[in-house]
Design a protein around this motif. Structure first.
Motif, PDB file in Angstrom:
ATOM      1  N   UNK A   1      -8.937   5.239   7.799  1.00 19.90           N
ATOM      2  CA  UNK A   1      -8.612   6.286   8.760  1.00 19.90           C
ATOM      3  C   UNK A   1      -7.138   6.672   8.664  1.00 19.90           C
ATOM      4  N   UNK A   2      -6.830   7.879   9.177  1.00 24.20           N
ATOM      5  CA  UNK A   2      -5.456   8.373   9.136  1.00 24.20           C
ATOM      6  C   UNK A   2      -4.496   7.431   9.850  1.00 24.20           C
ATOM      7  N   UNK A   3      -4.924   6.900  11.003  1.00 23.80           N
ATOM      8  CA  UNK A   3      -4.001   6.034  11.744  1.00 23.80           C
ATOM      9  C   UNK A   3      -3.719   4.735  10.996  1.00 23.80           C
ATOM     10  N   UNK A   4      -4.744   4.180  10.339  1.00 21.04           N
ATOM     11  CA  UNK A   4      -4.534   2.966   9.554  1.00 21.04           C
ATOM     12  C   UNK A   4      -3.678   3.248   8.315  1.00 21.04           C
ATOM     13  N   UNK A   5      -3.890   4.414   7.699  1.00 20.90           N
ATOM     14  CA  UNK A   5      -3.070   4.776   6.546  1.00 20.90           C
ATOM     15  C   UNK A   5      -1.612   4.959   6.951  1.00 20.90           C
ATOM     16  N   UNK A   6      -1.394   5.513   8.147  1.00 20.00           N
ATOM     17  CA  UNK A   6      -0.031   5.684   8.631  1.00 20.00           C
ATOM     18  C   UNK A   6       0.659   4.325   8.775  1.00 20.00           C
ATOM     19  N   UNK A   7      -0.047   3.349   9.341  1.00 24.04           N
ATOM     20  CA  UNK A   7       0.522   2.006   9.495  1.00 24.04           C
ATOM     21  C   UNK A   7       0.824   1.382   8.140  1.00 24.04           C
ATOM     22  N   UNK A   8      -0.108   1.561   7.194  1.00 23.89           N
ATOM     23  CA  UNK A   8       0.077   1.041   5.837  1.00 23.89           C
ATOM     24  C   UNK A   8       1.323   1.643   5.191  1.00 23.89           C
ATOM     25  N   UNK A   9       1.508   2.951   5.376  1.00 26.05           N
ATOM     26  CA  UNK A   9       2.635   3.635   4.752  1.00 26.05           C
ATOM     27  C   UNK A   9       3.959   3.229   5.393  1.00 26.05           C
ATOM     28  N   UNK A  10       3.971   3.073   6.712  1.00 27.65           N
ATOM     29  CA  UNK A  10       5.201   2.628   7.391  1.00 27.65           C
ATOM     30  C   UNK A  10       5.620   1.257   6.863  1.00 27.65           C
ATOM     31  N   UNK A  11       4.670   0.345   6.733  1.00 25.59           N
ATOM     32  CA  UNK A  11       4.983  -0.985   6.201  1.00 25.59           C
ATOM     33  C   UNK A  11       5.589  -0.879   4.806  1.00 25.59           C
ATOM     34  N   UNK A  12       4.973  -0.025   3.972  1.00 29.14           N
ATOM     35  CA  UNK A  12       5.443   0.114   2.594  1.00 29.14           C
ATOM     36  C   UNK A  12       6.852   0.702   2.539  1.00 29.14           C
TER      37      UNK A  12
END
Length: 494
Positions: free
Chosen positions: A89-100
């Motif tokens: 989902x978009x929200x999970x991808x956003x969290x993944x990208x912030x971590x990266x």
């Protein structure tokens, strides 16, 4: 793999271009980042040599000047909108990208939740971010957006949005997907900045379409294919041609929306900054293409892959057939037949016809094509990958890397204990079994060592691979397409 694009030159030129754009404004530039920050495989496929993480590496050149603001549409959170290329989902991808991004030493400022109207999912997501120490801001729907400029550029329009506090001269505004409100966030920030006496500016970082490549260049047509579901169409920018006498390529939504965007910008800043939508962009892609022939061929192949992918989406009811027909028209403009242009598709279909079972074909880096068919112990994808790595390792076809004594109990367990209707080993299960065998079998160990050589290889199946299978093939780095044919007649596959 032939190289057609200079990745290092691109980062150098793009850095220079952004620095020049920053100099135009009062040491404050809001840069809208379109496309993907990480894992831009579309760009890598159409521009052989392009670094899939080029944008992030570019941002590292601005590590002391830039901060990043993420946008996400509250309605996307509420609907659990999925990012198709990763299946999250978009929200999970956003969290993944912030971590990266944080892991690379880049400053992530905050998250803006756009179109916020107290949606339950958005409230939960915002609370979670706040609990984790991520600042969040709410931007609200504006009645009459984007045409009611008087309301938009007022205290009841952009003025009602929460102002994102920033401290650095370059603010990168990005999002996990389209329609996340990046442009509106930039313009809202410009409104607040100018009210505070800061003459901030706006620019747009889009990789495609490439403004100074020909309209019908395969790279630009590949962008049309990638956005066929959005009905994007590349056009000559008439405003740029009129202002400068220079032919430039842009797409219909940017061209159609520019008059309103320009009016809003002019109303906010009290001056005309740009003459055309092309003016707003910072794009140096064309000057970094070092072999146009290689790039043209790669982009054409990407359109062919989109053709197959879209027909599969249509077959599963996820896409309209008009989208597939739009891609067919793009191929006809290039005088390309999708099947004959993709040798692995021909090979996979021939293998399926000859064997009477589902089949897969992989084109190895040296041009050889290896096939595999569905067998009693493993499916076609597992069989084909085994054959491919055996070929790369120089292992004879008759040599078994895994004994049936090992595989048969797994199949029996899947059928009798787990109750699977299709107990054959899939690709992931086969790779796990092969890894176990590699501990005692040097041949299996040698074959496993060849898996990285499959990265970038073309592959095709005579059937539609399930989502888990597709994810494994993507993880191996292969460019996979499928015939729009269901693997079985069963409505549900376990």
């Amino acid at each position: 793999m032939r190289i057609g694009f200079d990745r290092d030159l691109y980062i150098e030129k793009q850095t220079e271009h952004i620095l020049k754009r920053m100099e135009q404004f009062d040491n404050k530039l809001y840069l809208e980042f379109g496309g993907k920050l990480f894992d831009d495989y579309h760009a890598a496929r159409v521009l052989p040599g392009f670094d899939v993480n080029a944008k992030v590496k570019l941002l590292k050149n601005f590590a002391d000047k830039a901060e990043i603001v993420f946008c996400i549409n509250a309605n996307s959170i509420e609907k659990n909108k999925i990012r198709a290329d990763f299946g999250i989902t978009y929200d999970q991808d956003l969290l993944r990208t912030i971590d990266a991004m944080r892991g690379m030493g880049l400053l992530v400022n905050s998250v803006v939740i756009t179109q916020y109207a107290d949606q339950p999912g958005a409230i939960t997501f915002r609370n979670m971010l706040e609990q984790r120490g991520v600042k969040t801001y709410k931007h609200y729907p504006i009645k009459g957006y984007p045409t009611d400029v008087n309301l938009i550029v007022s205290e009841n329009g952009y003025g009602a949005n929460e102002f994102v506090e920033t401290t650095r001269p370059l603010v990168v505004v990005t999002a996990p997907g389209p329609n996340s409100g990046k442009l509106a966030t930039c313009l809202s920030q410009l409104y607040h900045e100018n009210r505070r006496g800061v003459q901030a500016g706006y620019a747009k970082f889009e990789t495609f379409p490439v403004w100074n490549l020909p309209l019908r260049h395969p790279v630009n047509l590949a962008y049309e294919a990638a956005t066929a579901d959005l009905k994007d169409v590349n056009m000559i920018d008439p405003l740029h041609l009129d202002a400068y006498g220079v032919t430039a390529v842009n797409y219909n939504r940017d061209i159609e929306g520019f008059p309103i965007v320009n009016t809003i910008l002019t109303r906010i800043t009290n001056k005309t900054i740009y003459q055309s939508p092309t003016d707003m962009g910072v794009n140096t892609i064309a000057s970094c293409i070092v072999d146009d022939e290689v790039v043209r061929e790669a982009a054409t192949q990407e359109i062919v892959r989109r053709y197959y992918k879209t027909w599969c989406e249509c077959r599963m009811g996820r896409e309209e057939t008009d989208t597939a027909y739009r891609i067919e028209k793009l191929l006809s403009q290039l005088d390309v037949d999708p099947e004959s242009a993709r040798p692995v598709a021909v090979a996979a279909k021939r293998k399926a016809e000859q064997s009477g079972s589902k089949a897969m074909a992989i084109e190895l880096p040296d041009g050889r094509i290896v096939t595999g068919r569905s067998q009693s112990l493993m499916n076609a994808a597992a069989s084909c990958v085994i054959n491919a790595i055996k070929t790369l390792a120089g292992i004879a076809d008759e040599v078994h890397l895994m004994s049936p004594v090992i595989l048969e109990p797994i199949v029996k367990m899947k059928r009798e204990t787990l109750g699977r209707r299709s107990p054959k080993l899939n690709l992931e299960e086969m790779l796990v079994a092969l890894s176990i065998c590699a501990a005692t079998n040097p041949m299996a160990e040698l074959a496993l060592s060849k898996l990285p050589q499959l990265k970038g290889c073309e592959a095709h199946t005579s059937y539609m691979v399930t989502a888990p299978g597709t994810n494994i093939l993507r993880s191996l780095g292969m460019n996979v397409t499928c015939e729009a044919v269901f693997e079985t007649d069963a409505l549900y596959n376990d």
